[in-house]
Write a protein that holds these residues in place. Structure first.
Motif, PDB file in Angstrom:
ATOM      1  N   ASP A 115      10.415  54.695   1.841  1.00  9.79           N
ATOM      2  CA  ASP A 115      10.009  53.817   2.935  1.00  9.79           C
ATOM      3  C   ASP A 115      11.158  52.925   3.413  1.00  9.79           C
ATOM      4  N   LEU A 116      11.984  52.483   2.478  1.00 11.05           N
ATOM      5  CA  LEU A 116      13.049  51.531   2.789  1.00 11.05           C
ATOM      6  C   LEU A 116      14.339  52.182   3.274  1.00 11.05           C
ATOM      7  N   GLN A 117      14.491  53.483   3.071  1.00 10.41           N
ATOM      8  CA  GLN A 117      15.749  54.152   3.399  1.00 10.41           C
ATOM      9  C   GLN A 117      16.154  54.020   4.877  1.00 10.41           C
ATOM     10  N   PRO A 118      15.239  54.162   5.843  1.00 16.27           N
ATOM     11  CA  PRO A 118      15.662  53.985   7.239  1.00 16.27           C
ATOM     12  C   PRO A 118      16.241  52.589   7.515  1.00 16.27           C
ATOM     13  N   LEU A 119      15.671  51.570   6.921  1.00 23.24           N
ATOM     14  CA  LEU A 119      16.181  50.217   7.082  1.00 23.24           C
ATOM     15  C   LEU A 119      17.554  50.083   6.431  1.00 23.24           C
ATOM     16  N   ARG A 120      17.699  50.670   5.256  1.00 27.54           N
ATOM     17  CA  ARG A 120      18.994  50.627   4.564  1.00 27.54           C
ATOM     18  C   ARG A 120      20.067  51.350   5.388  1.00 27.54           C
ATOM     19  N   ASP A 121      19.699  52.483   5.975  1.00 19.41           N
ATOM     20  CA  ASP A 121      20.641  53.221   6.820  1.00 19.41           C
ATOM     21  C   ASP A 121      21.052  52.387   8.031  1.00 19.41           C
ATOM     22  N   LEU A 122      20.089  51.712   8.642  1.00 17.38           N
ATOM     23  CA  LEU A 122      20.369  50.877   9.803  1.00 17.38           C
ATOM     24  C   LEU A 122      21.332  49.746   9.448  1.00 17.38           C
ATOM     25  N   LEU A 123      21.078  49.100   8.330  1.00 20.73           N
ATOM     26  CA  LEU A 123      21.980  48.039   7.879  1.00 20.73           C
ATOM     27  C   LEU A 123      23.377  48.596   7.622  1.00 20.73           C
ATOM     28  N   GLY A 124      23.440  49.757   6.979  1.00 15.99           N
ATOM     29  CA  GLY A 124      24.717  50.385   6.679  1.00 15.99           C
ATOM     30  C   GLY A 124      25.500  50.758   7.930  1.00 15.99           C
ATOM     31  N   GLU A 125      24.797  51.171   8.979  1.00 14.74           N
ATOM     32  CA  GLU A 125      25.456  51.511  10.245  1.00 14.74           C
ATOM     33  C   GLU A 125      26.204  50.313  10.828  1.00 14.74           C
ATOM     34  N   HIS A 126      25.734  49.124  10.499  1.00 13.07           N
ATOM     35  CA  HIS A 126      26.355  47.903  11.020  1.00 13.07           C
ATOM     36  C   HIS A 126      27.270  47.245   9.985  1.00 13.07           C
ATOM     37  N   GLY A 127      27.568  47.959   8.918  1.00 11.73           N
ATOM     38  CA  GLY A 127      28.528  47.473   7.934  1.00 11.73           C
ATOM     39  C   GLY A 127      27.963  46.615   6.825  1.00 11.73           C
ATOM     40  N   ALA A 128      26.655  46.410   6.799  1.00 15.56           N
ATOM     41  CA  ALA A 128      26.049  45.597   5.739  1.00 15.56           C
ATOM     42  C   ALA A 128      25.908  46.428   4.468  1.00 15.56           C
ATOM     43  N   LYS A 129      25.994  45.743   3.349  1.00 17.00           N
ATOM     44  CA  LYS A 129      25.773  46.398   2.055  1.00 17.00           C
ATOM     45  C   LYS A 129      24.420  45.956   1.535  1.00 17.00           C
ATOM     46  N   SER A 130      23.697  46.916   0.967  1.00 16.77           N
ATOM     47  CA  SER A 130      22.374  46.601   0.439  1.00 16.77           C
ATOM     48  C   SER A 130      22.162  47.362  -0.862  1.00 16.77           C
ATOM     49  N   ALA A 131      21.137  46.945  -1.590  1.00 13.43           N
ATOM     50  CA  ALA A 131      20.834  47.578  -2.873  1.00 13.43           C
ATOM     51  C   ALA A 131      19.327  47.558  -3.090  1.00 13.43           C
ATOM     52  N   TYR A 132      18.862  48.538  -3.876  1.00 16.10           N
ATOM     53  CA  TYR A 132      17.465  48.566  -4.290  1.00 16.10           C
ATOM     54  C   TYR A 132      17.340  47.806  -5.605  1.00 16.10           C
ATOM     55  N   GLN A 133      16.295  47.003  -5.723  1.00 16.82           N
ATOM     56  CA  GLN A 133      15.981  46.337  -6.980  1.00 16.82           C
ATOM     57  C   GLN A 133      14.511  46.592  -7.277  1.00 16.82           C
ATOM     58  N   LEU A 134      14.220  47.024  -8.498  1.00 22.37           N
ATOM     59  CA  LEU A 134      12.827  47.217  -8.879  1.00 22.37           C
ATOM     60  C   LEU A 134      12.088  45.892  -8.822  1.00 22.37           C
TER      61      LEU A 134
END
Length: 104
Positions: free
Chosen positions: A77-96
């Motif tokens: 569910d979160l992958q599209p949002l993570r991809d969008l952030l990554g396209e703009h140079g942001a770094k993100s991570a998954y946390q349980l």
């Protein structure tokens, strides 16, 4: 739908050794922005829209030294949002989330 049911029945009829592993992860994660990156304005806009915040509130959260939780759900569910952030140079991570952390 029929194809899915047939494949599920085939999988269920296989012995445990023959079954391909099911690579489904239904655990709940938080998507955390760890670094806004070089395009802070575009990332700010995403944060603002996603969290429904005023511009100044979103800016304060993004500039805070703590990691910013921008979404909760499965990795799928979160992958599209993570991809969008990554396209703009942001770094993100998954946390349980706490509910899915395995106890020792």
């Amino acid at each position: 739908m029929e194809e899915w049911l047939e494949s599920l029945l085939e999988w269920a009829q296989c012995s445990a050794e023959e079954r391909p592993p099911l690579e489904l992860d239904f655990r709940t994660y938080q998507l955390v922005v760890t670094d806004a990156g070089p395009n802070r304005i575009k990332v700010l806009k995403i944060v603002r829209e996603r969290l429904q915040l005023a511009p100044t509130a979103a800016k304060e959260l993004l500039e805070c030294e703590e990691d910013l939780v921008i979404g909760t759900g499965t990795k799928e569910d979160l992958q599209p949002l993570r991809d969008l952030l990554g396209e703009h140079g942001a770094k993100s991570a998954y946390q349980l989330t706490d509910a899915d952390i395995e106890m020792p």
